[in-house]
Design an enzyme around this catalytic site. Structure first.
Site, short mmCIF file in Angstrom:
data_model
loop_
_atom_site.label_atom_id
_atom_site.label_comp_id
_atom_site.label_asym_id
_atom_site.label_seq_id
_atom_site.Cartn_x
_atom_site.Cartn_y
_atom_site.Cartn_z
N ARG A 182 -4.05 -7.67 -20.94
CA ARG A 182 -4.80 -7.01 -22.00
C ARG A 182 -3.90 -6.18 -22.92
O ARG A 182 -4.27 -5.86 -24.04
CB ARG A 182 -5.88 -6.09 -21.42
CG ARG A 182 -6.84 -6.78 -20.49
CD ARG A 182 -7.78 -5.76 -19.87
NE ARG A 182 -8.50 -5.01 -20.89
CZ ARG A 182 -9.55 -5.46 -21.54
NH1 ARG A 182 -10.04 -6.65 -21.27
NH2 ARG A 182 -10.13 -4.72 -22.45
N ASP B 1 -10.17 1.47 -24.96
CA ASP B 1 -10.56 1.34 -23.56
C ASP B 1 -10.39 2.66 -22.83
O ASP B 1 -9.52 3.46 -23.15
CB ASP B 1 -9.69 0.30 -22.83
CG ASP B 1 -10.17 -1.12 -23.07
OD1 ASP B 1 -11.26 -1.28 -23.64
OD2 ASP B 1 -9.45 -2.04 -22.66
N PRO C 109 0.81 -1.22 0.00
CA PRO C 109 0.00 0.00 0.00
C PRO C 109 0.85 1.28 0.00
O PRO C 109 0.33 2.36 -0.19
CB PRO C 109 -0.82 -0.10 1.29
CG PRO C 109 -0.41 -1.33 1.99
CD PRO C 109 0.64 -2.03 1.21
N GLU D 170 1.55 -7.90 8.83
CA GLU D 170 1.63 -6.46 9.05
C GLU D 170 2.57 -5.78 8.07
O GLU D 170 2.74 -4.57 8.09
CB GLU D 170 2.06 -6.16 10.48
CG GLU D 170 0.98 -6.39 11.51
CD GLU D 170 -0.30 -5.62 11.21
OE1 GLU D 170 -0.23 -4.38 11.11
OE2 GLU D 170 -1.35 -6.25 11.08
CL1 6GU Z 1 -0.46 -3.80 -3.32
N1 6GU Z 1 -1.13 -4.49 -0.85
C1 6GU Z 1 -1.87 -4.36 0.26
N2 6GU Z 1 -1.64 -5.18 1.29
N3 6GU Z 1 -2.82 -3.45 0.40
C2 6GU Z 1 -3.02 -2.65 -0.66
C3 6GU Z 1 -2.30 -2.73 -1.85
C4 6GU Z 1 -1.34 -3.68 -1.92
N4 6GU Z 1 -2.76 -1.79 -2.70
C5 6GU Z 1 -3.72 -1.16 -2.05
N5 6GU Z 1 -3.89 -1.66 -0.82
#
Ligand code: 6GU
Length: 241
Positions: free
Chosen positions: A152, A167, A88, A115
């Site tokens: 794609r 697209d 994230p 975590e």
């Molecule tokens: Cl790539 N991993 C995780 N654990 N949470 C996320 C993510 C990735 N992308 C958005 N949220």
């Protein structure tokens, strides 16, 4: 293209990857995917891959040893491939990023769990990618999103490559509205221009509706479109009705 996926749960990918565009890309061998279990590189008899966090706190953290050894083992038996950590904290996945990466012959995707990764693992990543501002329990679903949208873009996966280039997000605006039979559904008719067969008028109508939809729904994308004079006039005609 070959994509190697490093994960703690290789089994979750099978059904998703065997369907539709992805399934046929794999069958045609335009795309090849290697699944690798991080646990194969785990420590000791129990193949341990995680541990509690230094400094305390809830949950487990992926240890550097097993994951880094897994990445290095894959590097050694292949050509150089960018290593992409799915986290994230990464840059947000976009059509532009996918297109840039679609020219690479090989990619490595690393899925985290728990975590997170021990911070020292990050040095092994050439890039970190996130799929949006929300938290997933692991990188696997993000890897599925990445591979599906990447497939794609590889020539040959979709019969009509022109349809890929039309697209949404490829050229900027959102897709124009689409209709199919019946011509009237619960007293809602299909726009007349679409059934009249004049391709020039159809293309103009589609362009106008695509611009209008983008302006209304995604003003952020619309601002970046750089419309020419013709397109601006077209947009005015469809806001008038
Ligand atoms: Cl790539 N991993 C995780 N654990 N949470 C996320 C993510 C990735 N992308 C958005 N949220």
């Amino acid at each position: 293209m070959k994509i190697d996926i490093l994960t703690l749960i290789p089994g979750v990918f099978q059904n998703v990857f065997n369907e539709s565009v992805l399934g046929s890309a794999l069958e045609k061998q335009i795309l090849e995917i290697g699944f690798h279990s991080i646990r194969d590189f785990g420590e000791g008899r129990h193949r341990v891959v995680d541990d509690t966090a230094f400094g305390g706190g809830p949950g487990m953290v992926l240890k550097p040893g097993p994951l880094i050894q897994a990445i290095r083992a894959l590097r050694e038996n292949g050509e150089v491939a960018p290593v992409i950590g799915l986290t994230p904290q990464g840059v947000k996945l976009s059509q532009k990023l996918l297109k840039e990466l679609s020219h690479k012959p090989r990619l490595m995707l690393v899925c985290g769990r728990y975590e997170g990764f021990d911070e020292r693992i990050r040095r092994e990543f050439d890039l970190e990618v996130s799929i949006g501002d929300y938290v997933l329990s692991g990188g696997e679903i993000a890897a599925m999103v990445f591979v599906d949208s990447m497939a794609r873009l590889i020539p040959g996966t979709i019969g009509d490559q022109a349809s890929v280039e039309q697209d949404s997000f490829f050229n900027g605006p959102l897709d124009h509205p689409q209709y199919t039979r019946p011509a009237v559904w619960e007293s809602l008719p299909v726009p007349q221009v679409l059934s009249e067969g004049n391709h020039e008028s159809i293309n103009l109508w589609r362009k106008a509706r695509s611009l209008k939809k983008t302006a209304v729904r995604r003003p952020d994308l619309f601002c970046r479109l750089n419309l020419d004079g013709k397109e601006k006039n077209l947009l005015q005609t469809c806001f008038a009705d």
